[in-house]
Write a protein that holds these residues in place. Sequence first.
Motif, PDB file in Angstrom:
ATOM      1  N   PRO A 130      11.089  64.218 119.555  1.00 52.48           N
ATOM      2  CA  PRO A 130       9.698  64.372 119.129  1.00 52.48           C
ATOM      3  C   PRO A 130       9.265  63.222 118.217  1.00 52.48           C
ATOM      4  O   PRO A 130      10.034  62.762 117.384  1.00 52.48           O
ATOM      5  N   ASP A 132       5.482  61.665 116.093  1.00 53.93           N
ATOM      6  CA  ASP A 132       4.213  62.137 115.557  1.00 53.93           C
ATOM      7  C   ASP A 132       3.137  62.226 116.636  1.00 53.93           C
ATOM      8  O   ASP A 132       2.208  63.021 116.541  1.00 53.93           O
ATOM      9  N   LEU A 244      13.173  70.384 106.177  1.00 53.63           N
ATOM     10  CA  LEU A 244      12.672  71.692 106.596  1.00 53.63           C
ATOM     11  C   LEU A 244      13.368  72.827 105.828  1.00 53.63           C
ATOM     12  O   LEU A 244      12.741  73.818 105.465  1.00 53.63           O
ATOM     13  N   GLY A 267       0.822  77.262 111.015  1.00 54.26           N
ATOM     14  CA  GLY A 267       0.838  75.805 111.038  1.00 54.26           C
ATOM     15  C   GLY A 267       2.243  75.239 110.952  1.00 54.26           C
ATOM     16  O   GLY A 267       2.608  74.322 111.698  1.00 54.26           O
ATOM     17  N   ILE A 268       3.027  75.804 110.047  1.00 58.57           N
ATOM     18  CA  ILE A 268       4.403  75.309 109.875  1.00 58.57           C
ATOM     19  C   ILE A 268       5.206  75.580 111.151  1.00 58.57           C
ATOM     20  O   ILE A 268       5.945  74.713 111.626  1.00 58.57           O
ATOM     21  N   PHE A 271       4.353  73.177 113.826  1.00 60.32           N
ATOM     22  CA  PHE A 271       4.954  71.864 113.553  1.00 60.32           C
ATOM     23  C   PHE A 271       6.461  71.897 113.839  1.00 60.32           C
ATOM     24  O   PHE A 271       7.016  70.963 114.427  1.00 60.32           O
ATOM     25  N   LYS A 274       7.051  71.593 117.378  1.00 58.96           N
ATOM     26  CA  LYS A 274       6.850  70.196 117.795  1.00 58.96           C
ATOM     27  C   LYS A 274       8.104  69.352 117.500  1.00 58.96           C
ATOM     28  O   LYS A 274       8.460  68.447 118.238  1.00 58.96           O
ATOM     29  N   MET A 275       8.768  69.668 116.370  1.00 60.16           N
ATOM     30  CA  MET A 275       9.948  68.906 115.955  1.00 60.16           C
ATOM     31  C   MET A 275      11.242  69.400 116.603  1.00 60.16           C
ATOM     32  O   MET A 275      12.298  68.809 116.423  1.00 60.16           O
TER      33      MET A 275
END
Lengths: 329, 329
Positions: A130, A132, A244, A267-268, A271, A274-275
């Motif tokens: 991943p 940005d 994290l 939101g976290i 994310f 995504k990571m």
Amino acid sequence: MKVIVDAFGGDNAPLEILKGSVDAQNELGVDIVLCGKTQEIQKCAKENNIDISKMEIIDAPDVVEMNAPPTDIVKGGANSSMAIGLKALANGQGDAFVSAGSTGSLVMGATFFVKRIKGVRRAALATIMPSDTGAFILLDCGANTECTPEMLSSFALMGSTYMSKVLNVNNPRVGLANIGTEEIKGGELQQNAYQLIKSEGKVNFVGNIEARQVPLGDADVVVCDGFTGNILLKTYEGVAKLILTNIKNVFTKNIFTKLSALFVKGGIDSFKKKMDYTEFGGAPLMGISKPVIKAHGSSNAKAFKNAIRQAVNYSQQGVIATIAGNLPK
Amino acid sequence: MKVIVDAFGGDNAPLEILKGSVDAQNELGVDIVLCGKTQEIQKCAKENNIDISKMEIIDAPDVVEMNAPPTDIVKGGANSSMAIGLKALANGQGDAFVSAGSTGSLVMGATFFVKRIKGVRRAALATIMPSDTGAFILLDCGANTECTPEMLSSFALMGSTYMSKVLNVNNPRVGLANIGTEEIKGGELQQNAYQLIKSEGKVNFVGNIEARQVPLGDADVVVCDGFTGNILLKTYEGVAKLILTNIKNVFTKNIFTKLSALFVKGGIDSFKKKMDYTEFGGAPLMGISKPVIKAHGSSNAKAFKNAIRQAVNYSQQGVIATIAGNLPK
């Protein structure tokens, strides 16, 4: 589409491998061929209520140990689940092979039993990671500790083909991992690889990329020797874990921080998703003449299912044929 | 204690350098010698109300460009602020030298004008970085693209001395950055360096360390060639930037997330401070016979002040004398 699975590779074999395989069968509609000790597979499936009735099993009496020297697989380890699975792939008993077992053994076994694409000097372990702005492919991630400029040039071509065919990236930007952006940066390997990739003109070469820009998404394909790639990949994993975990601890401090967590959880979580590199599935062993996918050694069912998905995409998008067609004769 | 400062090194020179120098003078009680274009220094100080009246100035008409070839500093660049500052250090006009200018030029200039400690083959750029359990030193971070086992062995000794003398770590754990923990892992360099460091027995060698374990704090000293170190350092910075920016965005989404931010702000800020490498100051150029500190190229006043603090600690703790005393004759 039939995927051959090493049922005895990785830290969580065979249970998580079986679970992931069943999920892949149901979700992706693929046929699965399990490779390993038949009795143990059947026992594990029965004890955990996993329905493997629609799967074929190829019996393999042995298991490749994680720390075995890679050459073992072509000697004493030739009856291991990994070796027998690779031979089954070579013989056409399936369309792709997935294993969470030892990387070194898989590279050696795939090269020996399945063979490389004609014109590829070395297979490379390619990890999709991943960034940005989306995802990038990093290769080599550890199959070849030492490389030549010609190897890096073929990695550039293979990675570019993957990103364009499988992840639909238009004209992927290929960067050479280096310690500065100027073309004279790095050692002899980087300097010569820079000139070679540039002069061949087969990929959209954006020049050197500093490691700092890699997670920020400045290239779609990051090319390097396997030592450098492994350092980059593992540093990435380690720093992500460090941060994290610490952020999580901030939220569990007291009642107010726990309450705050409720509002930012969405939101976290998105994310973190995504990571989460397990979302991208396993790492294709690029340069091998048939699809061989390395799943993370610590794969759970979900990660293994995603590795099977990776095998399906890699196989169906014609990556190997495209690479073969673009190689220097 | 008198610190010589390159007033014209880095992206924010001379303004941030002057500010940081004044802060260091006031907070740390050190004397500062500024090196650079006298008139420009005086003009900048006057325009920004910075009191440099207690500082000495050594005039230097030229500036080392960031992308100049490193060898320039001993040729056409010999009248640059960096070269003249290094010569002033060599001549005893100060106790340490700090510059935010080009790394390559600084390594070359320090080696040429100030000289290495007798018995050290190459100077190494050492960066102090945050880990989950505190801090570790990483060397080499980019002074030497290609290294020998003997160089890595001297880096091990130098890094260990730093951690024990400056950061008061008892018996620092020294790890060799590698792609696996077994002693046969890596290329020829890593395999030979492993045996050499182990057999010499001069440091508390904990063997190979995978990059994933580095941010988690498994070693106090991480030794590698400058290419690998630069990749590790820059990946670390890039991933940290990626994650912290994304987490920040989560909090600014809406009124509820902004409210949540109030409760966790303290925790997040203290974690960010822990992760802020500018807190650790600049990178000592270890192996040079007098203290030379490389400040980050993008240093602001705070980062530059911390680099001066680094110079003071490095100088006062007798790191160089201890290294010299422990080197193989």
